[in-house]
Design a protein around this motif. Structure first.
Motif, PDB file in Angstrom:
ATOM      1  N   THR A   1       0.834  -1.205   0.000  1.00 37.62           N
ATOM      2  CA  THR A   1       0.000   0.000   0.000  1.00 37.62           C
ATOM      3  C   THR A   1       0.873   1.261   0.000  1.00 37.62           C
ATOM      4  O   THR A   1       0.351   2.370   0.111  1.00 37.62           O
ATOM      5  N   ASP A   2       2.190   1.078  -0.131  1.00 39.65           N
ATOM      6  CA  ASP A   2       3.092   2.239  -0.062  1.00 39.65           C
ATOM      7  C   ASP A   2       3.836   2.457  -1.374  1.00 39.65           C
ATOM      8  O   ASP A   2       4.973   2.909  -1.387  1.00 39.65           O
ATOM      9  N   LEU A   3       3.185   2.148  -2.505  1.00 35.66           N
ATOM     10  CA  LEU A   3       3.876   2.237  -3.793  1.00 35.66           C
ATOM     11  C   LEU A   3       3.816   3.625  -4.422  1.00 35.66           C
ATOM     12  O   LEU A   3       4.603   3.931  -5.315  1.00 35.66           O
ATOM     13  N   ASP A   4       2.873   4.441  -3.959  1.00 39.17           N
ATOM     14  CA  ASP A   4       2.673   5.761  -4.571  1.00 39.17           C
ATOM     15  C   ASP A   4       3.956   6.580  -4.598  1.00 39.17           C
ATOM     16  O   ASP A   4       4.553   6.845  -3.553  1.00 39.17           O
ATOM     17  N   GLY A   5       4.383   6.963  -5.793  1.00 41.32           N
ATOM     18  CA  GLY A   5       5.547   7.815  -5.936  1.00 41.32           C
ATOM     19  C   GLY A   5       6.872   7.114  -5.693  1.00 41.32           C
ATOM     20  O   GLY A   5       7.922   7.764  -5.736  1.00 41.32           O
TER      21      GLY A   5
ATOM     22  N   ALA B   1       4.988  -2.684 -17.140  1.00 40.25           N
ATOM     23  CA  ALA B   1       3.556  -2.447 -17.376  1.00 40.25           C
ATOM     24  C   ALA B   1       2.811  -2.246 -16.052  1.00 40.25           C
ATOM     25  O   ALA B   1       1.871  -1.451 -15.971  1.00 40.25           O
ATOM     26  N   ALA B   2       3.249  -2.942 -15.018  1.00 40.70           N
ATOM     27  CA  ALA B   2       2.611  -2.790 -13.699  1.00 40.70           C
ATOM     28  C   ALA B   2       2.817  -1.375 -13.165  1.00 40.70           C
ATOM     29  O   ALA B   2       1.912  -0.795 -12.553  1.00 40.70           O
ATOM     30  N   GLY B   3       3.992  -0.826 -13.416  1.00 42.32           N
ATOM     31  CA  GLY B   3       4.270   0.534 -12.970  1.00 42.32           C
ATOM     32  C   GLY B   3       3.310   1.532 -13.594  1.00 42.32           C
ATOM     33  O   GLY B   3       2.799   2.434 -12.927  1.00 42.32           O
ATOM     34  N   VAL B   4       3.048   1.355 -14.904  1.00 39.60           N
ATOM     35  CA  VAL B   4       2.118   2.242 -15.602  1.00 39.60           C
ATOM     36  C   VAL B   4       0.707   2.058 -15.040  1.00 39.60           C
ATOM     37  O   VAL B   4       0.001   3.016 -14.740  1.00 39.60           O
ATOM     38  N   ARG B   5       0.307   0.808 -14.865  1.00 41.38           N
ATOM     39  CA  ARG B   5      -1.065   0.511 -14.429  1.00 41.38           C
ATOM     40  C   ARG B   5      -1.324   0.976 -12.998  1.00 41.38           C
ATOM     41  O   ARG B   5      -2.401   1.471 -12.685  1.00 41.38           O
ATOM     42  N   PHE B   6      -0.328   0.805 -12.120  1.00 47.78           N
ATOM     43  CA  PHE B   6      -0.570   1.063 -10.699  1.00 47.78           C
ATOM     44  C   PHE B   6       0.141   2.307 -10.169  1.00 47.78           C
ATOM     45  O   PHE B   6       0.093   2.584  -8.969  1.00 47.78           O
ATOM     46  N   GLY B   7       0.832   3.041 -11.067  1.00 52.44           N
ATOM     47  CA  GLY B   7       1.328   4.347 -10.689  1.00 52.44           C
ATOM     48  C   GLY B   7       2.588   4.372  -9.841  1.00 52.44           C
ATOM     49  O   GLY B   7       2.667   5.098  -8.859  1.00 52.44           O
ATOM     50  N   PHE B   8       3.565   3.551 -10.198  1.00 55.66           N
ATOM     51  CA  PHE B   8       4.881   3.698  -9.566  1.00 55.66           C
ATOM     52  C   PHE B   8       5.945   3.699 -10.664  1.00 55.66           C
ATOM     53  O   PHE B   8       5.706   3.233 -11.779  1.00 55.66           O
ATOM     54  N   ARG B   9       7.095   4.293 -10.336  1.00 56.33           N
ATOM     55  CA  ARG B   9       8.182   4.336 -11.318  1.00 56.33           C
ATOM     56  C   ARG B   9       8.939   3.011 -11.299  1.00 56.33           C
ATOM     57  O   ARG B   9       9.012   2.339 -10.269  1.00 56.33           O
ATOM     58  N   THR B  10       9.509   2.642 -12.440  1.00 58.31           N
ATOM     59  CA  THR B  10      10.316   1.419 -12.507  1.00 58.31           C
ATOM     60  C   THR B  10      11.629   1.711 -13.208  1.00 58.31           C
ATOM     61  O   THR B  10      11.698   2.572 -14.087  1.00 58.31           O
ATOM     62  N   ARG B  11      12.655   1.016 -12.789  1.00 60.02           N
ATOM     63  CA  ARG B  11      13.898   1.032 -13.566  1.00 60.02           C
ATOM     64  C   ARG B  11      14.545  -0.343 -13.473  1.00 60.02           C
ATOM     65  O   ARG B  11      14.314  -1.086 -12.525  1.00 60.02           O
ATOM     66  N   PHE B  12      15.345  -0.663 -14.498  1.00 58.95           N
ATOM     67  CA  PHE B  12      15.822  -2.036 -14.643  1.00 58.95           C
ATOM     68  C   PHE B  12      17.303  -2.081 -14.974  1.00 58.95           C
ATOM     69  O   PHE B  12      17.806  -1.247 -15.723  1.00 58.95           O
ATOM     70  N   TYR B  13      17.974  -3.081 -14.427  1.00 57.84           N
ATOM     71  CA  TYR B  13      19.336  -3.419 -14.825  1.00 57.84           C
ATOM     72  C   TYR B  13      19.241  -4.599 -15.785  1.00 57.84           C
ATOM     73  O   TYR B  13      18.703  -5.647 -15.438  1.00 57.84           O
TER      74      TYR B  13
END
Ligand code: PLP
Length: 300
Positions: free
Chosen positions: A55-59, A78-90
């Motif tokens: 429940t603490d994913l916002d922002g 895609a989950a980041g877009v749908r649920f509103g959090f940023r993502t970055r990947f190695y």
């Protein structure tokens, strides 16, 4: 996270199964998604449940790892877009572009390529600090596989038993990290079902890999690892699968030339279905048995 309804269980009246006297079913986890053709589907949704239930994913920023064709990276992006959090990947290896990474970049995810030596040590806290992961970022392990995900992954087996009205004699699935297999093995423990795991990678280490995800002492007597259907190794596949890319898809689809099969991607599920049909034709299963193939999804 809004929970998803169970994915459908379909009877597959395939002549190979009919000849073998086996009742064949497909658990259509490729339909386990919030939207059709969303890379956030199948076992990747189930494996991300511990993250998506937070429940603490916002922002916040979620960081994870994968190869250049990783379904997990595409799903989490895609989950980041749908649920509103940023993502970055190695991403493992030299900088490349392909349809998967283009999709991930279009979602606004940041991509950092790391050499293979660093990548191998990516789960070490010290290495994570060195490559720039900060304390306020949420780290999801490679493939989304982590012990807290196993009950959510294993739920696919419980759904199947409910839909079938009894435990199947065989539950067959593909494996990459073995996390999905571990969840199913745990869920099916103590019952009549034999769990058949078809590794999409070469080698003989998958059994110990699956066991390493399970609590020590977990009974795995009902687990069979079926090797010989990796078709050259991870991400490799035979040319006669006539791969093609349907419009709008971000990865290629395997065409096995079998009209009765559901759409399959080449990395995992095409190998699994080929293996099970081959073993059915060879008479590896007793007449009267019930067999479920898990269509774990995949991008195609
Ligand atoms: C990621 C993936 C797998 C492998 O799952 P693991 O839990 O890593 O073994 C299997 N099938 C599909 C379609 C996948 O995308």
């Amino acid at each position: 996270m809004r929970p998803l309804p169970p994915s459908p269980l379909q009877r597959l009246d395939h002549p190979v199964a009919t000849a073998a006297g086996v009742a064949l079913y497909v658990k259509r986890d490729d339909h386990y998604a919030w939207a059709p053709h969303d890379p956030l589907q199948g076992n990747k949704v189930r494996k991300l449940a511990p993250l998506l239930n937070r429940t603490d994913l916002d922002g916040r920023t979620v960081v994870s790892f994968g190869g250049a064709f990783s379904n997990h990276v595409a799903a989490l992006s895609a989950a980041g877009v749908r649920f509103g959090f940023r993502t970055r990947f190695y991403i493992r290896g030299e900088a490349v572009r392909n349809l998967t990474l283009d999709f991930v970049a279009r979602n606004g995810s940041q991509l950092t390529f790391v050499d293979r030596t660093t990548y191998r040590q990516k789960h070490h806290p010290e290495v994570q600090r060195e490559i720039g992961i900060t304390a306020d970022e949420i780290v999801v392990p490679e493939g989304g596989t982590q012990p807290s995900a196993l009950p959510f992954v294993g739920a696919v087996y419980g759904e199947t038993v409910k839909q079938l009205g009894r435990a199947p004699d065989y539950f067959c699935l593909s494996a990459g990290t073995g996390g999905t297999a571990a969840g199913v093995v745990a869920a099916a423990s103590g019952g009549r079902t034999r769990v058949e795991v078809y590794p999409a990678l070469r080698g003989n280490w998958m059994r110990s890999e699956i066991e390493s995800w399970l609590p020590p002492g977990t009974d795995t007597g009902h687990l069979d690892v079926i090797t010989g259907y990796a078709f050259g190794g991870y991400g490799k596949f035979p040319t006669d699968w006539r791969l093609y890319t349907p419009e709008g898809a971000i990865a290629k689809r395997a065409d096995l030339g079998d009209q009765l099969l559901p759409p399959l991607e080449p990395v995992y599920t095409a190998k699994l279905f080929t293996g099970v049909l081959h073993r059915l034709a060879r008479g590896e299963y007793p007449r009267g048995a019930s067999l479920v193939i898990l269509h774990s999804g995949g991008i195609y």
